[in-house]
Design a protein around this motif. Sequence first.
Motif, mmCIF file in Angstrom:
data_model
loop_
_atom_site.group_PDB
_atom_site.id
_atom_site.type_symbol
_atom_site.label_atom_id
_atom_site.label_comp_id
_atom_site.label_asym_id
_atom_site.label_seq_id
_atom_site.Cartn_x
_atom_site.Cartn_y
_atom_site.Cartn_z
ATOM 1 N N GLN A 1 -1.953 -1.116 -3.802
ATOM 2 C CA GLN A 1 -2.951 -0.087 -3.518
ATOM 3 C C GLN A 1 -2.296 1.291 -3.461
ATOM 4 O OE1 GLN A 1 -5.308 -0.911 -0.010
ATOM 5 N NE2 GLN A 1 -5.331 -3.100 -0.406
ATOM 6 N N CYS B 1 -7.588 3.649 -3.034
ATOM 7 C CA CYS B 1 -8.146 3.813 -1.689
ATOM 8 C C CYS B 1 -8.138 5.299 -1.363
ATOM 9 C CB CYS B 1 -7.323 3.055 -0.651
ATOM 10 S SG CYS B 1 -7.187 1.294 -0.974
ATOM 11 N N THR C 1 -5.486 -0.942 -6.749
ATOM 12 C CA THR C 1 -6.726 -0.484 -6.132
ATOM 13 C C THR C 1 -6.568 0.960 -5.675
ATOM 14 O OG1 THR C 1 -7.260 -2.718 -5.355
ATOM 15 C CG2 THR C 1 -8.363 -0.889 -4.240
ATOM 16 N N ASP D 1 -1.528 -7.732 -4.218
ATOM 17 C CA ASP D 1 -2.418 -6.576 -4.115
ATOM 18 C C ASP D 1 -1.551 -5.319 -4.033
ATOM 19 O OD1 ASP D 1 -4.751 -5.102 -3.923
ATOM 20 O OD2 ASP D 1 -4.873 -5.277 -1.747
ATOM 21 N N ILE E 1 0.858 -1.185 0.000
ATOM 22 C CA ILE E 1 0.000 0.000 0.000
ATOM 23 C C ILE E 1 0.889 1.227 0.000
ATOM 24 C CG2 ILE E 1 -1.784 1.282 1.246
ATOM 25 C CD1 ILE E 1 -1.328 -2.276 2.254
#
Length: 304
Positions: free
Chosen positions: A93, A117, A115, A91, A59
């Motif tokens: 982000q 966020c 993704t 993943d 992330i």
Amino acid sequence: MTQLPQSVVFELTYACNHACPFCSCPWEAEGAERGMELSIEDWKKAALEFIGHGVRNIILSGGEPLLKEGIGDLLGFLAFQLRAAYGTHYDLQLSTNGTLLTREMLHLLKDCNATLCTSLPSLFDFKGQTGTGQDFRAVLKHVYAASELGIRSTVGIPLTKAVLPELYEMISYALLSGTDTVLLNPFRPSGRGASHPEYLLSPEDIHSALNTAEEVFHACKGKVRIGGEYPPGIVDPAQYPDLILSTDCPAAKGIFTVSPDGMIRLCEHDPRQLCRWDEWKALEQIPVWREMITGKHPVCPLFS
């Protein structure tokens, strides 16, 4: 040998174009010091080290990560390395306040299978809750654009006393903008937020917020994920079967954080610096890390 969690938050920069009163970034606390920020090349080295030892979810956060020069290069690099190591089982982000997003960045997120966020701190008092001259559409227009491009998105709503009167509308607007997930995480008194105890929720406030979330969930016929992390002893997830709630802190067990200066912390709102990123193997010698991974300290330190 120390086993790294599968997820890491890279806090790329201290800089931010917002001044949210509830901000939990530790360096925003009164008197907090800031070290020298890592360069993009440093972050690449950290990523390679961590990916090589089991990290598969990254992330990018801040501060505001879109203020970090070279973030586009870093996103592309991370996507390539994660795909090479894990195929499709990773993943990536971008966690941003959303107001600096561009069409170019959205297309890069799509290309990286990343993704989006973002945060929605208010509808009716967006300016007051962010310290900017913008309004909530500066965020939600990008959530809608992401949805149109097929980009997964999560909208986080910081649960404070200030948002309770408008929470139904906030969740609804996020859903109407096309987000896949809404996260409702209660305010934690860390960072700048430590100076704003008036934002703290009572147990009754928390249950009221979750009841509102369930009401919206049923109104939209259950077409979105609504979740968050809550204090144990106050919330029983079984009481809210339509929501995805947790009372088990994932810090050290499932996720850890690297500060802008390269120091490892348990999580984004915990100010304790454990060691430098390139000394991560020393984590197993640090008492609080051992307590977290063995379950002796199973909940968020700010809830205990």
